[in-house]
Design a protein around this motif. Structure first.
Motif, PDB file in Angstrom:
ATOM      1  N   VAL A  96       0.832  -1.204   0.000  1.00 35.03           N
ATOM      2  CA  VAL A  96       0.000   0.000   0.000  1.00 35.03           C
ATOM      3  C   VAL A  96       0.866   1.254   0.000  1.00 35.03           C
TER       4      VAL A  96
ATOM      5  N   ASP B 178      -3.474   4.700  -1.245  1.00 33.75           N
ATOM      6  CA  ASP B 178      -4.211   3.547  -0.731  1.00 33.75           C
ATOM      7  C   ASP B 178      -4.649   3.780   0.717  1.00 33.75           C
TER       8      ASP B 178
ATOM      9  N   LEU C 209      -6.971  -3.529  -3.834  1.00 31.66           N
ATOM     10  CA  LEU C 209      -6.949  -3.683  -2.372  1.00 31.66           C
ATOM     11  C   LEU C 209      -7.825  -4.864  -1.942  1.00 31.66           C
TER      12      LEU C 209
ATOM     13  N   VAL D  56      -5.995  -6.890   1.276  1.00 29.92           N
ATOM     14  CA  VAL D  56      -5.713  -5.771   2.173  1.00 29.92           C
ATOM     15  C   VAL D  56      -6.990  -5.307   2.845  1.00 29.92           C
TER      16      VAL D  56
END
Length: 296
Positions: A150, A154, A190, A195
């Motif tokens: 990231v 992000d 993501l 994530v």
């Protein structure tokens, strides 16, 4: 809440960013019905759609389940524990343990330090801790290995989606000064990189009919077949492998008493299960997986 609400909620638990049109297609309801019901569920606070970041990404890859035996009233103890930033979940429960909490920290040593502090709280007689060896299903958050690095953009998107998991790509684009298409690509990465996960949280207010039960499962052999069977059970919202008194921990959530019994009986009868303990979650004091210090 009725069966139509529950159908919508189940779909939003799997993907909180599903469009009304797609929810309507999968549930068999009309698009206008889905839109009006979602508006009611979200505006009353019965349901929240949140983005949750993988614990490892925010430096909290060590997780543990703490069961607290309390002398006297349990609510004040639960309230003090709920004030901690490293405890995202606190519940008042039936059975020997009056309070259950989940700890998320940076290391096993930090988990140990938190448990020591919990033991020192007034009214706490004992704390039993079960470290997680593997998180198989989280209530909302992602599980598994993180496969995406990231950056600052992000991080800004993750912050926004923590607050509103259904924030539009247009609004997110204004926030990070990118095009909506560019933001969409980042959010998809993501999500696919484990994530982030966006899903629905049902608030156990005491005025609704949501029921929740905890299960502690002891195994006679390898966990894999039992784990697969539990993951295939829609009413099981949480599942982790643990070290200690139980081999697996699970949470069952439903709006029907009969489904609690049915799920418990099904788990007891699975090949490889030697014993199951169960307890009721009487009230969720805290269930918040947003991280205040999330930053790049």
């Amino acid at each position: 809440m009725d069966m139509a609400d529950e159908a919508i909620i189940q779909l939003l638990k799997s993907d909180g960013r599903l469009a009304h049109r797609e929810i309507a297609r999968r549930s068999g309801l009309s698009r206008s019905t889905v839109a009006s019901r979602m508006q009611r569920l979200l505006s009353t606070g019965e349901v929240e759609i949140r983005g949750v970041v993988h614990p490892a990404v925010i430096g909290r890859g060590s997780l543990a389940y703490a069961s607290l035996t309390v002398t006297g009233r349990a609510e004040p103890v639960a309230a003090r524990i709920a004030a901690r930033d490293d405890v995202p979940f606190v519940s008042l429960t039936s059975g020997q343990a009056s309070v259950i909490a989940e700890i998320r920290a940076g290391s096993a040593l930090q988990i140990d330090a938190v448990v020591s502090e919990l033991r020192s709280l007034p009214g706490v007689r004992a704390v039993e801790t079960l470290p997680y060896t593997e998180l198989l299903r989280d209530v909302v958050g992602p599980v598994g290995e993180v496969t995406h690095e990231v950056d600052d953009v992000d991080i800004a998107l993750l912050r926004a989606l923590q607050d509103d998991g259904r924030a539009s790509y247009v609004d997110l684009a204004d926030l990070v000064d990118l095009s909506p298409a560019g933001v969409r690509r980042r959010v998809v990465r993501l999500l696919q990189g484990e994530v982030l996960r966006v899903g629905a949280l049902v608030r156990q207010s005491g005025q609704d009919h949501q029921l929740a039960m905890g299960l502690g499962v002891r195994l006679a052999g390898d966990h894999r077949e039992v784990s697969r069977a539990l993951l295939a059970t829609p009413s099981i919202s949480f599942l982790a492998r643990t070290l200690g008194r139980f081999d697996l921990l699970a949470t069952v959530r439903t709006f029907m008493h009969g489904q609690l019994t049915e799920t418990l009986e099904r788990v007891r009868s699975l090949p490889g299960v030697s014993d199951v303990d169960s307890w009721s979650h009487l009230r969720f004091v805290k269930e918040s997986y947003a991280v205040a210090e999330l930053r790049g």
